[in-house]
Design a protein around this motif. Structure first.
Motif, short mmCIF file in Angstrom:
data_model
loop_
_atom_site.label_atom_id
_atom_site.label_comp_id
_atom_site.label_asym_id
_atom_site.label_seq_id
_atom_site.Cartn_x
_atom_site.Cartn_y
_atom_site.Cartn_z
N TYR A 53 -18.02 10.80 4.83
CA TYR A 53 -16.86 9.91 5.01
C TYR A 53 -17.33 8.46 4.94
N LEU A 54 -16.58 7.62 4.22
CA LEU A 54 -16.92 6.21 4.12
C LEU A 54 -15.93 5.32 4.87
N ARG A 55 -14.63 5.52 4.65
CA ARG A 55 -13.59 4.73 5.33
C ARG A 55 -12.23 5.38 5.11
N GLY A 56 -11.27 4.96 5.92
CA GLY A 56 -9.93 5.53 5.76
C GLY A 56 -8.85 4.60 6.27
N HIS A 57 -7.63 4.89 5.85
CA HIS A 57 -6.47 4.06 6.19
C HIS A 57 -5.23 4.94 6.32
N VAL A 58 -4.29 4.49 7.15
CA VAL A 58 -2.94 5.05 7.18
C VAL A 58 -2.03 3.90 6.77
N GLY A 59 -1.16 4.14 5.80
CA GLY A 59 -0.29 3.06 5.34
C GLY A 59 1.11 3.56 5.04
N ARG A 60 2.01 2.59 4.96
CA ARG A 60 3.41 2.89 4.64
C ARG A 60 3.84 2.01 3.47
N ASP A 120 10.04 5.36 4.13
CA ASP A 120 9.80 6.77 4.48
C ASP A 120 8.57 7.34 3.77
N LEU A 121 7.95 6.57 2.87
CA LEU A 121 6.77 7.03 2.12
C LEU A 121 5.51 6.49 2.78
N TRP A 122 4.67 7.40 3.24
CA TRP A 122 3.44 7.07 3.94
C TRP A 122 2.25 7.66 3.19
N ALA A 123 1.04 7.17 3.50
CA ALA A 123 -0.17 7.70 2.88
C ALA A 123 -1.32 7.69 3.87
N VAL A 124 -2.14 8.72 3.77
CA VAL A 124 -3.44 8.76 4.44
C VAL A 124 -4.45 8.69 3.30
N VAL A 125 -5.24 7.62 3.31
CA VAL A 125 -6.20 7.36 2.24
C VAL A 125 -7.60 7.36 2.84
N SER A 126 -8.52 8.03 2.17
CA SER A 126 -9.90 8.02 2.64
C SER A 126 -10.84 7.96 1.45
N GLU A 127 -12.03 7.43 1.70
CA GLU A 127 -13.06 7.34 0.67
C GLU A 127 -14.25 8.17 1.11
N TRP A 128 -14.87 8.82 0.11
CA TRP A 128 -15.93 9.80 0.36
C TRP A 128 -17.09 9.60 -0.59
#
Length: 93
Positions: A34-41, A47-55
């Motif tokens: 795992y490098l980093r991650g985010h939760v965003g809207r 109503d559209l959300w994302a969980v983003v992560s870098e690996w």
């Protein structure tokens, strides 16, 4: 490698989603690679959300998904069914 999981979250469930998505990121962050991650809207569609992560690589991400399965389960009905793993071809600081 970039992982992007999108969710359709009704406004009434936004607070619940943020809490659960944060737990997902906590679980992912504890995994090797795992490098980093985010939760965003989305700023255009709230109503559209994302969980983003870098690996470090796809294998790390796929193994981490197994570890996070129980954290992710409560949000499965909100998840948009589409590919989530993307190979990074160009990166700029």
């Amino acid at each position: 490698m970039l992982a992007l999981i999108r969710y359709s979250v009704p406004g009434a469930r936004a607070d619940e989603f943020v809490g659960r998505a944060t737990s997902i990121l906590d679980t992912l962050a504890a995994q090797t690679g795992y490098l980093r991650g985010h939760v965003g809207r989305s700023v255009d569609e709230p109503d559209l959300w994302a969980v983003v992560s870098e690996w470090e690589g796809a294998g790390f991400y796929r193994r981490a998904l197994s570890a996070a399965r129980m954290e992710m389960y409560p949000l499965m009905t909100l998840m948009i069914n589409e590919p989530s793993a993307f190979e990074v071809l160009v990166s700029k600081p």
